[in-house]
Structure formats: C-alpha cells, structure tokens
Design a protein around this motif. Structure first.
Motif, PDB file in Angstrom:
ATOM      1  N   UNK A  95      -8.699   8.253  -5.445  1.00 35.20           N
ATOM      2  CA  UNK A  95      -8.510   8.419  -4.000  1.00 35.20           C
ATOM      3  C   UNK A  95      -7.475   7.434  -3.479  1.00 35.20           C
ATOM      4  N   UNK A  96      -6.931   7.762  -2.327  1.00 36.34           N
ATOM      5  CA  UNK A  96      -6.004   6.843  -1.677  1.00 36.34           C
ATOM      6  C   UNK A  96      -6.742   5.551  -1.298  1.00 36.34           C
ATOM      7  N   UNK A  97      -8.037   5.646  -1.015  1.00 33.72           N
ATOM      8  CA  UNK A  97      -8.834   4.454  -0.729  1.00 33.72           C
ATOM      9  C   UNK A  97      -8.889   3.509  -1.910  1.00 33.72           C
ATOM     10  N   UNK A  98      -8.999   4.049  -3.132  1.00 27.98           N
ATOM     11  CA  UNK A  98      -8.988   3.211  -4.334  1.00 27.98           C
ATOM     12  C   UNK A  98      -7.697   2.391  -4.389  1.00 27.98           C
TER      13      UNK A  98
ATOM     14  N   UNK B 165      -2.745  -2.265 -10.271  1.00 29.53           N
ATOM     15  CA  UNK B 165      -3.219  -0.897 -10.500  1.00 29.53           C
ATOM     16  C   UNK B 165      -3.619  -0.715 -11.969  1.00 29.53           C
ATOM     17  N   UNK B 166      -2.851  -1.334 -12.863  1.00 32.23           N
ATOM     18  CA  UNK B 166      -3.174  -1.298 -14.297  1.00 32.23           C
ATOM     19  C   UNK B 166      -4.440  -2.108 -14.572  1.00 32.23           C
ATOM     20  N   UNK B 167      -4.533  -3.304 -13.979  1.00 31.23           N
ATOM     21  CA  UNK B 167      -5.710  -4.157 -14.174  1.00 31.23           C
ATOM     22  C   UNK B 167      -6.985  -3.498 -13.658  1.00 31.23           C
ATOM     23  N   UNK B 168      -6.865  -2.672 -12.628  1.00 31.80           N
ATOM     24  CA  UNK B 168      -8.023  -1.973 -12.059  1.00 31.80           C
ATOM     25  C   UNK B 168      -8.367  -0.708 -12.849  1.00 31.80           C
ATOM     26  N   UNK B 169      -7.537  -0.363 -13.826  1.00 32.75           N
ATOM     27  CA  UNK B 169      -7.829   0.794 -14.662  1.00 32.75           C
ATOM     28  C   UNK B 169      -7.373   2.125 -14.107  1.00 32.75           C
ATOM     29  N   UNK B 170      -6.477   2.115 -13.121  1.00 30.14           N
ATOM     30  CA  UNK B 170      -5.991   3.379 -12.569  1.00 30.14           C
ATOM     31  C   UNK B 170      -4.777   3.919 -13.327  1.00 30.14           C
ATOM     32  N   UNK B 171      -4.009   3.019 -13.943  1.00 25.06           N
ATOM     33  CA  UNK B 171      -2.851   3.446 -14.729  1.00 25.06           C
ATOM     34  C   UNK B 171      -2.873   2.760 -16.088  1.00 25.06           C
ATOM     35  N   UNK B 172      -2.180   3.393 -17.032  1.00 22.93           N
ATOM     36  CA  UNK B 172      -2.006   2.823 -18.369  1.00 22.93           C
ATOM     37  C   UNK B 172      -0.511   2.704 -18.625  1.00 22.93           C
ATOM     38  N   UNK B 173      -0.135   1.644 -19.324  1.00 22.51           N
ATOM     39  CA  UNK B 173       1.269   1.495 -19.688  1.00 22.51           C
ATOM     40  C   UNK B 173       1.457   1.958 -21.126  1.00 22.51           C
ATOM     41  N   UNK B 174       2.583   2.618 -21.350  1.00 26.54           N
ATOM     42  CA  UNK B 174       2.964   3.111 -22.664  1.00 26.54           C
ATOM     43  C   UNK B 174       4.251   2.381 -23.053  1.00 26.54           C
TER      44      UNK B 174
ATOM     45  N   UNK C  92       0.813  -1.215   0.000  1.00 28.76           N
ATOM     46  CA  UNK C  92       0.000   0.000   0.000  1.00 28.76           C
ATOM     47  C   UNK C  92       0.845   1.262   0.000  1.00 28.76           C
ATOM     48  N   UNK C  93       1.885   1.282   0.809  1.00 24.20           N
ATOM     49  CA  UNK C  93       2.730   2.480   0.911  1.00 24.20           C
ATOM     50  C   UNK C  93       3.475   2.751  -0.399  1.00 24.20           C
ATOM     51  N   UNK C  94       4.073   1.712  -0.975  1.00 23.57           N
ATOM     52  CA  UNK C  94       4.806   1.898  -2.224  1.00 23.57           C
ATOM     53  C   UNK C  94       3.856   2.135  -3.389  1.00 23.57           C
ATOM     54  N   UNK C  95       2.664   1.542  -3.328  1.00 20.78           N
ATOM     55  CA  UNK C  95       1.653   1.800  -4.347  1.00 20.78           C
ATOM     56  C   UNK C  95       1.251   3.265  -4.349  1.00 20.78           C
ATOM     57  N   UNK C  96       1.084   3.840  -3.160  1.00 21.87           N
ATOM     58  CA  UNK C  96       0.803   5.278  -3.068  1.00 21.87           C
ATOM     59  C   UNK C  96       1.967   6.098  -3.624  1.00 21.87           C
TER      60      UNK C  96
ATOM     61  N   UNK D  51      -7.292  -0.254  -1.359  1.00 19.66           N
ATOM     62  CA  UNK D  51      -8.168  -1.421  -1.517  1.00 19.66           C
ATOM     63  C   UNK D  51      -7.675  -2.360  -2.609  1.00 19.66           C
ATOM     64  N   UNK D  52      -7.148  -1.793  -3.694  1.00 21.54           N
ATOM     65  CA  UNK D  52      -6.630  -2.630  -4.779  1.00 21.54           C
ATOM     66  C   UNK D  52      -5.427  -3.428  -4.307  1.00 21.54           C
ATOM     67  N   UNK D  53      -4.533  -2.794  -3.571  1.00 24.00           N
ATOM     68  CA  UNK D  53      -3.283  -3.441  -3.180  1.00 24.00           C
ATOM     69  C   UNK D  53      -3.359  -4.204  -1.857  1.00 24.00           C
ATOM     70  N   UNK D  54      -4.217  -3.772  -0.946  1.00 23.69           N
ATOM     71  CA  UNK D  54      -4.274  -4.377   0.388  1.00 23.69           C
ATOM     72  C   UNK D  54      -5.534  -5.209   0.624  1.00 23.69           C
ATOM     73  N   UNK D  55      -6.578  -4.967  -0.169  1.00 20.42           N
ATOM     74  CA  UNK D  55      -7.849  -5.637   0.071  1.00 20.42           C
ATOM     75  C   UNK D  55      -8.760  -4.762   0.914  1.00 20.42           C
TER      76      UNK D  55
END
Length: 139
Positions: free
Chosen positions: A75-78, A49-58, A7-11, A81-85
């Motif tokens: 949001x940080x909640x998004x 994060x990519x699978x959840x649609x928050x980032x795109x890879x180029x 979660x921390x590194x994901x943020x 939740x994706x990374x930690x559940x």
C-alpha cells in the motif's frame, strides 16, 4: 501533514517497479532518467524500502530493483510510513483541547485509511486510466 520529496519520490520508485513487475530488475538510473530525478537521491530512498522488505536488489550488469511482493500487496501507506514516519497532522502533545484533538485524530485516521486502501496496483491502474483519457488531435 505535508508529504516531502522522500514520500513522493519513494512512491515514484515503487510505481515504476510495480509497472514492470515480473519483467526483471529496473535500475535506479532508468527510473531517475524517466522521471527527471536525481539517481543519487533515489539511492538514499531505496535503502529503507529494501531494509523494510518491500524491494530486493539484484546485482550484476543487468541488475537493479524488483518488488519483493505483488503490487496488490503493497500500500501507499506502507511506503509513506517507511519514508516519512508516522502519519500525523499535528503533534498531539501540544493540543490540550479535546474537541480539537478529536478533529486531528479524525483527519489522521482519514489520511491513513486512504493511504492504506490504495495499493501500488491501484496507483498503476489510475495512471493507465489517466493516459487513456488523453486525446490526440491532428490538424
């Protein structure tokens, strides 16, 4: 509830992308170098994060990652939740006492409210405000 390095590194990844929003893709290598983190570990975190649609890879020589939405829309909640559940301080099936269960629910709801009301745009502005409050003294 303790937020792990996921979660921390994901943020951290998402804040870096938000800080450079609209300026083109950012490589995980550059994020890892700037923050003293493992590029390999960041690769593992960016996939959900990519699978959840928050980032795109180029792809390509000047490729990397970009946010798929504006920083104010994520949001940080998004991210957490994706990374930690799910956000939960305790396993509610273990707690039979209704009074304690209410306490845990209130704690969970308070944490969720803070995470869900804090956008990447907020986090970037907090970081900028902190940097402006640093004074430099010369002797």
């Amino acid at each position: 509830m303790k937020i792990s390095t996921k979660g921390r590194y994901g943020l951290t990844i998402m804040m870096e992308l938000a800080a450079n929003y609209g300026e083109g893709p950012i490589s995980l290598k550059s994020i890892a170098e700037r923050n003293g983190l493992s590029e390999h570990y960041l690769e593992q975190l960016v996939a959900p994060l990519r699978n959840a649609g928050l980032v795109k890879s180029i792809r390509g020589a000047y490729g990397g990652y970009v946010l798929s939405k504006e920083p104010a829309e994520i949001t940080s909640g998004d991210i957490i939740r994706i990374l930690e559940g799910p956000i939960s301080p305790v396993d509610f099936t273990e707690e039979d006492d209704p009074a304690k269960r209410q306490l845990w629910l209130r704690i969970r709801d308070s944490i969720a409210e803070v995470l869900d009301s804090t956008t990447l745009e907020n986090l970037i502005s907090f970081k900028d405000e902190e940097n402006q409050n640093n004074y430099m003294f010369y002797i």
